[in-house]
Design a protein around this motif. Structure first.
Motif, PDB file in Angstrom:
ATOM      1  N   ARG A 154       0.816  -1.218   0.000  1.00  0.00           N
ATOM      2  CA  ARG A 154       0.000   0.000   0.000  1.00  0.00           C
ATOM      3  C   ARG A 154       0.850   1.269   0.000  1.00  0.00           C
ATOM      4  O   ARG A 154       0.344   2.378  -0.276  1.00  0.00           O
ATOM      5  N   THR A 171       2.727   0.040  -6.013  1.00  0.00           N
ATOM      6  CA  THR A 171       1.596   0.199  -5.102  1.00  0.00           C
ATOM      7  C   THR A 171       0.478  -0.773  -5.468  1.00  0.00           C
ATOM      8  O   THR A 171       0.136  -0.935  -6.633  1.00  0.00           O
ATOM      9  N   ALA A 202      -4.084   0.760  -2.681  1.00  0.00           N
ATOM     10  CA  ALA A 202      -3.798   2.077  -2.100  1.00  0.00           C
ATOM     11  C   ALA A 202      -4.901   2.563  -1.172  1.00  0.00           C
ATOM     12  O   ALA A 202      -4.636   3.318  -0.229  1.00  0.00           O
ATOM     13  N   ASP A 203      -6.146   2.134  -1.418  1.00  0.00           N
ATOM     14  CA  ASP A 203      -7.273   2.610  -0.617  1.00  0.00           C
ATOM     15  C   ASP A 203      -7.782   1.552   0.364  1.00  0.00           C
ATOM     16  O   ASP A 203      -8.902   1.657   0.858  1.00  0.00           O
ATOM     17  N   ASP A 204      -6.974   0.556   0.657  1.00  0.00           N
ATOM     18  CA  ASP A 204      -7.406  -0.556   1.509  1.00  0.00           C
ATOM     19  C   ASP A 204      -6.413  -0.731   2.654  1.00  0.00           C
ATOM     20  O   ASP A 204      -5.303  -1.231   2.458  1.00  0.00           O
ATOM     21  N   LYS A 205      -6.814  -0.339   3.869  1.00  0.00           N
ATOM     22  CA  LYS A 205      -5.901  -0.401   5.012  1.00  0.00           C
ATOM     23  C   LYS A 205      -5.574  -1.824   5.439  1.00  0.00           C
ATOM     24  O   LYS A 205      -4.676  -2.036   6.257  1.00  0.00           O
ATOM     25  N   ARG A 220     -12.307  -8.225  -0.693  1.00  0.00           N
ATOM     26  CA  ARG A 220     -11.630  -7.543  -1.805  1.00  0.00           C
ATOM     27  C   ARG A 220     -10.438  -8.374  -2.259  1.00  0.00           C
ATOM     28  O   ARG A 220      -9.731  -8.975  -1.449  1.00  0.00           O
ATOM     29  N   HIS A 264      -6.913  -8.205  -4.400  1.00  0.00           N
ATOM     30  CA  HIS A 264      -5.876  -7.362  -4.991  1.00  0.00           C
ATOM     31  C   HIS A 264      -4.887  -8.258  -5.730  1.00  0.00           C
ATOM     32  O   HIS A 264      -4.350  -9.213  -5.164  1.00  0.00           O
TER      33      HIS A 264
END
Length: 263
Positions: free
Chosen positions: A48, A61, A64-67, A124, A126
């Protein structure tokens, strides 16, 4: 050693070194790509984070929007002629049907494309695409106008299908942490299913080896010891079952019906 080339955003990769060097590594996500030459100690990190992050930078990366994705989730290092992938994040990494955890374990990458999947608890997915250049140093060309290739199925005899179904039953049941069942356990189950065939570990191993060698001669990588660095462990059987179940529909869930056969 640092990454020597990087691009941001989707699109075609630039031409020239290090992208087209034989043995070079290319790491791609929807956010961009990075490449490193096959030099001892070269490394590429994905996660991330961003390249300029002072604490935990990532060369490529992903999420990027997933902690739930760690800032440095995966590390690729070149050593002794191989690129090795290890998990440096908190969530497991699935690579070629194998689950890689953050316990220091690493797996070698074969030449060609390997897809890496990180799945979060929220569902999700990735994807990170890894490409190791083969001896010709050529990146795979775009195939925009080509017809979709039909799926391939490896032919198996009834005897081979029985042995491999028993050995790979966890894969066929979609166990997320599937491994070949223990050889002694597999031989015992075969003997119970087909007592007239007098199954034992040695006889089972000969059947499995014959299939591995046949597919290896047809170009499937990772099925003979010469393809992999030591220690090998059960990777040969794992790679065979992944080829037959995950990459091709040569064995399917319907084959599990044989395990209910009382003989």
């Amino acid at each position: 050693m640092n990454v020597v080339a990087r691009v941001e955003g989707p699109g075609e990769l630039p031409r020239g070194k290090p992208w087209n060097l034989p043995g070079a590594l290319v790491v791609r996500t929807v956010a961009g790509a990075a490449a490193a030459a096959p030099v001892e100690g070269a490394r590429v990190r994905f996660g991330r984070g961003r390249p300029e992050d002072p604490d935990k930078p990532a060369d490529v990366t992903v999420g990027a929007d997933d902690k739930k994705i760690s800032r440095q989730h995966g590390l690729l290092v070149h050593r002794q002629g191989w690129w090795y992938l290890s998990n440096t994040g908190k969530l497991p990494i699935e690579v070629g049907g194998y689950v890689l955890r953050g316990d220091g374990e690493s797996v070698p990458l074969r030449a060609g494309v390997t897809s890496v999947l990180i799945t979060t608890p929220a569902g999700r997915h990735h994807v990170v695409e890894l490409f190791v250049n083969g001896g010709d140093g050529a990146l795979p060309p775009p195939l925009f106008g080509q017809h979709t290739a039909p799926g391939h199925v490896w032919p198996l005899s009834d005897r081979e299908r029985l042995v491999l179904t028993v050995l790979g039953q966890e894969y066929l049941r979609n166990n997320p942490h599937a491994q070949p069942i223990a050889r002694n356990q597999a031989a015992t189950q075969l003997a119970e299913l087909r007592p007239e065939d007098d199954w034992n570990v040695r006889k089972m191993d000969r059947v499995v080896e014959a299939v591995r060698l046949r597919l290896s001669r047809k170009g499937v990588f990772g099925l003979v010891e010469a393809d992999l660095p030591q220690p090998i462990g059960n990777l040969l059987s794992h790679n065979l079952l992944t080829e037959l179940i995950v990459r091709t529909p040569s064995l399917t869930r319907s084959d599990l019906m044989v395990l209910e056969d009382d003989g």
